[in-house]
Design a protein around this motif. Structure first.
Motif, PDB file in Angstrom:
ATOM      1  N   LEU A  59      -2.185  -3.406  22.654  1.00 58.81           N
ATOM      2  CA  LEU A  59      -2.804  -2.251  23.296  1.00 58.81           C
ATOM      3  C   LEU A  59      -1.788  -1.688  24.271  1.00 58.81           C
ATOM      4  CD1 LEU A  59      -5.193  -0.372  24.029  1.00 58.81           C
ATOM      5  CD2 LEU A  59      -5.808  -2.053  25.795  1.00 58.81           C
ATOM      6  N   LEU A  60      -1.353  -0.468  24.013  1.00 63.29           N
ATOM      7  CA  LEU A  60      -0.485   0.246  24.945  1.00 63.29           C
ATOM      8  C   LEU A  60      -1.359   1.285  25.625  1.00 63.29           C
ATOM      9  CD1 LEU A  60       1.388  -0.593  22.351  1.00 63.29           C
ATOM     10  CD2 LEU A  60       3.065   0.724  23.587  1.00 63.29           C
ATOM     11  N   PHE A  61      -1.470   1.238  26.940  1.00 66.60           N
ATOM     12  CA  PHE A  61      -2.339   2.201  27.619  1.00 66.60           C
ATOM     13  C   PHE A  61      -1.764   2.607  28.961  1.00 66.60           C
ATOM     14  CE2 PHE A  61      -3.769  -1.671  29.545  1.00 66.60           C
ATOM     15  CZ  PHE A  61      -4.271  -1.333  30.783  1.00 66.60           C
ATOM     16  N   ASP A  62      -2.220   3.761  29.401  1.00 66.11           N
ATOM     17  CA  ASP A  62      -1.756   4.349  30.655  1.00 66.11           C
ATOM     18  C   ASP A  62      -2.802   4.128  31.739  1.00 66.11           C
ATOM     19  OD1 ASP A  62       0.508   5.415  29.328  1.00 66.11           O
ATOM     20  OD2 ASP A  62      -0.705   7.093  28.621  1.00 66.11           O
ATOM     21  N   LEU A  63      -2.347   3.723  32.911  1.00 70.46           N
ATOM     22  CA  LEU A  63      -3.247   3.535  34.049  1.00 70.46           C
ATOM     23  C   LEU A  63      -3.629   4.853  34.719  1.00 70.46           C
ATOM     24  CD1 LEU A  63      -1.687   0.391  35.751  1.00 70.46           C
ATOM     25  CD2 LEU A  63      -3.883   0.532  34.567  1.00 70.46           C
ATOM     26  N   LEU A  64      -2.849   5.896  34.451  1.00 69.31           N
ATOM     27  CA  LEU A  64      -3.114   7.207  35.051  1.00 69.31           C
ATOM     28  C   LEU A  64      -3.406   8.234  33.968  1.00 69.31           C
ATOM     29  CD1 LEU A  64      -0.192   7.348  37.664  1.00 69.31           C
ATOM     30  CD2 LEU A  64      -2.537   6.545  38.020  1.00 69.31           C
ATOM     31  N   THR A  65      -4.252   9.200  34.286  1.00 66.95           N
ATOM     32  CA  THR A  65      -4.483  10.326  33.386  1.00 66.95           C
ATOM     33  C   THR A  65      -3.269  11.256  33.460  1.00 66.95           C
ATOM     34  OG1 THR A  65      -5.496  11.722  35.064  1.00 66.95           O
ATOM     35  CG2 THR A  65      -6.972  10.214  33.856  1.00 66.95           C
ATOM     36  N   LEU A  66      -3.186  12.212  32.547  1.00 65.18           N
ATOM     37  CA  LEU A  66      -2.075  13.167  32.581  1.00 65.18           C
ATOM     38  C   LEU A  66      -2.045  13.943  33.892  1.00 65.18           C
ATOM     39  CD1 LEU A  66      -2.046  14.573  28.933  1.00 65.18           C
ATOM     40  CD2 LEU A  66      -0.374  13.080  30.019  1.00 65.18           C
ATOM     41  N   ASP A  67      -3.206  14.387  34.363  1.00 66.80           N
ATOM     42  CA  ASP A  67      -3.259  15.108  35.638  1.00 66.80           C
ATOM     43  C   ASP A  67      -2.792  14.233  36.795  1.00 66.80           C
ATOM     44  OD1 ASP A  67      -4.130  17.487  34.531  1.00 66.80           O
ATOM     45  OD2 ASP A  67      -6.248  17.073  34.919  1.00 66.80           O
ATOM     46  N   GLU A  68      -3.216  12.983  36.793  1.00 59.64           N
ATOM     47  CA  GLU A  68      -2.791  12.067  37.853  1.00 59.64           C
ATOM     48  C   GLU A  68      -1.286  11.809  37.785  1.00 59.64           C
ATOM     49  OE1 GLU A  68      -6.946   9.528  38.350  1.00 59.64           O
ATOM     50  OE2 GLU A  68      -5.406   8.842  36.952  1.00 59.64           O
ATOM     51  N   GLN A  69      -0.739  11.679  36.582  1.00 65.52           N
ATOM     52  CA  GLN A  69       0.705  11.477  36.438  1.00 65.52           C
ATOM     53  C   GLN A  69       1.475  12.658  37.003  1.00 65.52           C
ATOM     54  OE1 GLN A  69       1.858  10.385  32.424  1.00 65.52           O
ATOM     55  NE2 GLN A  69       0.113   8.991  32.254  1.00 65.52           N
ATOM     56  N   ARG A  70       1.017  13.871  36.689  1.00 64.88           N
ATOM     57  CA  ARG A  70       1.690  15.072  37.209  1.00 64.88           C
ATOM     58  C   ARG A  70       1.648  15.103  38.738  1.00 64.88           C
ATOM     59  NH1 ARG A  70      -1.655  17.870  33.441  1.00 64.88           N
ATOM     60  NH2 ARG A  70      -0.662  17.753  31.423  1.00 64.88           N
ATOM     61  N   HIS A  71       0.498  14.805  39.290  1.00 67.27           N
ATOM     62  CA  HIS A  71       0.338  14.782  40.749  1.00 67.27           C
ATOM     63  C   HIS A  71       1.221  13.697  41.365  1.00 67.27           C
ATOM     64  CE1 HIS A  71      -1.912  15.852  44.368  1.00 67.27           C
ATOM     65  NE2 HIS A  71      -1.975  14.576  44.632  1.00 67.27           N
ATOM     66  N   ASP A  72       1.258  12.539  40.719  1.00 65.73           N
ATOM     67  CA  ASP A  72       2.029  11.416  41.236  1.00 65.73           C
ATOM     68  C   ASP A  72       3.528  11.702  41.238  1.00 65.73           C
ATOM     69  OD1 ASP A  72       1.732   8.485  42.067  1.00 65.73           O
ATOM     70  OD2 ASP A  72       3.261   8.357  40.492  1.00 65.73           O
ATOM     71  N   GLU A  73       3.997  12.491  40.281  1.00 64.32           N
ATOM     72  CA  GLU A  73       5.415  12.850  40.229  1.00 64.32           C
ATOM     73  C   GLU A  73       5.838  13.664  41.456  1.00 64.32           C
ATOM     74  OE1 GLU A  73       5.993  14.833  36.503  1.00 64.32           O
ATOM     75  OE2 GLU A  73       5.679  12.997  35.345  1.00 64.32           O
ATOM     76  N   VAL A  74       4.885  14.373  42.044  1.00 69.49           N
ATOM     77  CA  VAL A  74       5.169  15.215  43.206  1.00 69.49           C
ATOM     78  C   VAL A  74       5.132  14.416  44.507  1.00 69.49           C
ATOM     79  CG1 VAL A  74       4.357  17.193  44.559  1.00 69.49           C
ATOM     80  CG2 VAL A  74       4.307  17.279  42.055  1.00 69.49           C
ATOM     81  N   ASP A  75       4.080  13.600  44.670  1.00 69.76           N
ATOM     82  CA  ASP A  75       3.924  12.955  45.983  1.00 69.76           C
ATOM     83  C   ASP A  75       3.633  11.449  45.947  1.00 69.76           C
ATOM     84  OD1 ASP A  75       1.315  12.817  45.153  1.00 69.76           O
ATOM     85  OD2 ASP A  75       0.542  14.233  46.628  1.00 69.76           O
ATOM     86  N   ALA A  76       3.740  10.821  44.784  1.00 72.79           N
ATOM     87  CA  ALA A  76       3.549   9.363  44.650  1.00 72.79           C
ATOM     88  C   ALA A  76       2.182   8.890  45.139  1.00 72.79           C
ATOM     89  CB  ALA A  76       4.661   8.615  45.359  1.00 72.79           C
ATOM     90  N   THR A  77       1.177   9.729  44.991  1.00 74.29           N
ATOM     91  CA  THR A  77      -0.167   9.398  45.449  1.00 74.29           C
ATOM     92  C   THR A  77      -0.734   8.156  44.783  1.00 74.29           C
ATOM     93  OG1 THR A  77      -0.694  11.690  45.921  1.00 74.29           O
ATOM     94  CG2 THR A  77      -2.555  10.248  45.547  1.00 74.29           C
ATOM     95  N   TYR A  78      -0.530   8.030  43.486  1.00 69.67           N
ATOM     96  CA  TYR A  78      -1.210   6.978  42.731  1.00 69.67           C
ATOM     97  C   TYR A  78      -0.392   5.706  42.552  1.00 69.67           C
ATOM     98  CZ  TYR A  78      -4.542  10.638  41.645  1.00 69.67           C
ATOM     99  OH  TYR A  78      -5.468  11.633  41.736  1.00 69.67           O
ATOM    100  N   ARG A  79       0.902   5.812  42.464  1.00 67.82           N
ATOM    101  CA  ARG A  79       1.709   4.644  42.094  1.00 67.82           C
ATOM    102  C   ARG A  79       1.631   3.504  43.102  1.00 67.82           C
ATOM    103  NH1 ARG A  79       7.506   7.297  41.864  1.00 67.82           N
ATOM    104  NH2 ARG A  79       6.172   9.003  41.227  1.00 67.82           N
TER     105      ARG A  79
END
Length: 101
Positions: A59-79
């Protein structure tokens, strides 16, 4: 080999994943992707293919949604939100154990 694009409901979002199940699997290996990587990573797909050839489901899966990934790239909110990421990992593993296939 059974290959499924899966949607994993967790909290208020749906996480995307790829579940691949060989005939008579020995066990399952979960690849967890956070910020900076995804279930489509060529390197991880290659490792998963090797495991599948050895009889393991993956099972390969992402912990973040696409929107969350985009947001995280800007300000590291989720990582660095370890509580959120751990909760999603736990919920995904529970989801996985409840599957009949």
């Amino acid at each position: 080999m059974l290959t499924l694009q899966v949607e994993i409901p967790v909290d208020y979002v749906t996480l995307g994943g790829i579940l691949e199940i060989p005939d008579d699997p020995r066990a399952i290996v979960a690849f967890v992707h956070g910020s900076g990587s995804s279930r489509f990573s060529p390197r991880n797909r290659k490792v998963a293919a090797g495991l599948q050839q050895a009889g393991f489901a993956t099972l390969l899966f992402d912990l973040l949604t696409l929107d969350e990934q985009r947001h995280d790239e800007v300000d590291a909110t989720y990582r660095f939100n370890i509580t959120l990421l751990a909760r999603r990992l736990e919920a995904t593993l529970i989801w996985l154990t409840q599957r009949s296939d």
